[in-house]
Scaffold this active site. Sequence first.
Site, PDB file in Angstrom:
ATOM      1  CG  PHE A 175      10.769  -9.608 -27.603  1.00  0.00           C
ATOM      2  CD1 PHE A 175      10.279  -8.173 -27.935  1.00  0.00           C
ATOM      3  CD2 PHE A 175       9.899 -10.447 -28.093  1.00  0.00           C
ATOM      4  CE1 PHE A 175       9.297  -8.077 -28.430  1.00  0.00           C
ATOM      5  CE2 PHE A 175       8.656 -10.376 -28.688  1.00  0.00           C
ATOM      6  CZ  PHE A 175       8.415  -8.880 -28.992  1.00  0.00           C
ATOM      7  CB  ALA A 232      15.228 -15.065 -29.799  1.00  0.00           C
ATOM      8  CB  VAL A 287      10.720 -17.147 -30.775  1.00  0.00           C
ATOM      9  CG1 VAL A 287      10.173 -16.449 -31.883  1.00  0.00           C
ATOM     10  CG2 VAL A 287      12.009 -16.970 -30.582  1.00  0.00           C
ATOM     11  CB  ILE A 288       5.180 -16.098 -28.557  1.00  0.00           C
ATOM     12  CG1 ILE A 288       5.826 -16.499 -27.472  1.00  0.00           C
ATOM     13  CG2 ILE A 288       3.739 -16.501 -28.669  1.00  0.00           C
ATOM     14  CD1 ILE A 288       5.521 -15.784 -26.021  1.00  0.00           C
ATOM     15  CB  SER A 340      -0.856 -12.589 -37.707  1.00  0.00           C
ATOM     16  OG  SER A 340      -0.362 -11.486 -37.665  1.00  0.00           O
ATOM     17  CB  THR A 341       4.009 -11.756 -39.830  1.00  0.00           C
ATOM     18  OG1 THR A 341       5.030 -11.792 -38.608  1.00  0.00           O
ATOM     19  CG2 THR A 341       3.070 -10.572 -39.519  1.00  0.00           C
ATOM     20  CG  HIS A 351       9.527 -11.369 -37.441  1.00  0.00           C
ATOM     21  ND1 HIS A 351      10.537 -11.177 -37.905  1.00  0.00           N
ATOM     22  CD2 HIS A 351       9.713 -11.737 -35.807  1.00  0.00           C
ATOM     23  CE1 HIS A 351      11.328 -10.791 -36.754  1.00  0.00           C
ATOM     24  NE2 HIS A 351      10.786 -11.053 -35.804  1.00  0.00           N
ATOM     25  CG  PHE A 398      17.962 -24.121 -28.967  1.00  0.00           C
ATOM     26  CD1 PHE A 398      18.245 -23.093 -29.646  1.00  0.00           C
ATOM     27  CD2 PHE A 398      16.700 -24.772 -29.045  1.00  0.00           C
ATOM     28  CE1 PHE A 398      17.126 -22.228 -30.191  1.00  0.00           C
ATOM     29  CE2 PHE A 398      15.739 -24.122 -29.891  1.00  0.00           C
ATOM     30  CZ  PHE A 398      16.033 -22.903 -30.414  1.00  0.00           C
ATOM     31  NE  ARG A 407       6.361 -26.359 -25.264  1.00  0.00           N
ATOM     32  CZ  ARG A 407       4.835 -26.692 -25.528  1.00  0.00           C
ATOM     33  NH1 ARG A 407       4.160 -25.849 -24.943  1.00  0.00           N
ATOM     34  NH2 ARG A 407       4.414 -27.618 -26.235  1.00  0.00           N
TER      35      ARG A 407
END
Length: 153
Positions: A22, A56, A81-82, A85-86, A88, A113, A127
């Site tokens: 992802f 992830a 992991v971006i 709006s939730t 999650h 990590f 990054r």
Amino acid sequence: MKVFEGKFNGKGTKIAIVAARFNEFITSKLIGGAEDILKRHEVQDDDINLFWVPGAFEIPLIAKKLAQSKKYDAVITLGAVIKGSTPHFDYVCAEVSKGVAHVSLESEVPVIFGVLTTNSIEEAIERAGTKAGNKGADAAMTAIEMINLIKGI
């Protein structure tokens, strides 16, 4: 005072990379940075193994299996992991970071990590090899240093 620190020599080490598919556009840049650093520090191409996972959240399980196998001197975890709006994002980030730390502590194998947790795609791109360096490369340096520090204890 006697000081101990890991050297930056990867010769003779075997490294596993667990990467989340992802956001692969970002993850592939992290993998490239990690691979470059590992090779520059004498880790042989045949001693770097890449394991793709769907996202992830799946990283800790595969990292655990690899660490338990005792085939690898370190496991590097990479992904992005971006924030959306939730909530999650918060759940995934918390569980992945806790899971990776737990695997490292339980297995006594360095599990590094290298999962980006960013507020935007722009931050992730920064990054992954632009303004803010490459966090995959940083994770690889950490892996090499930790392998050698542990050997010296």
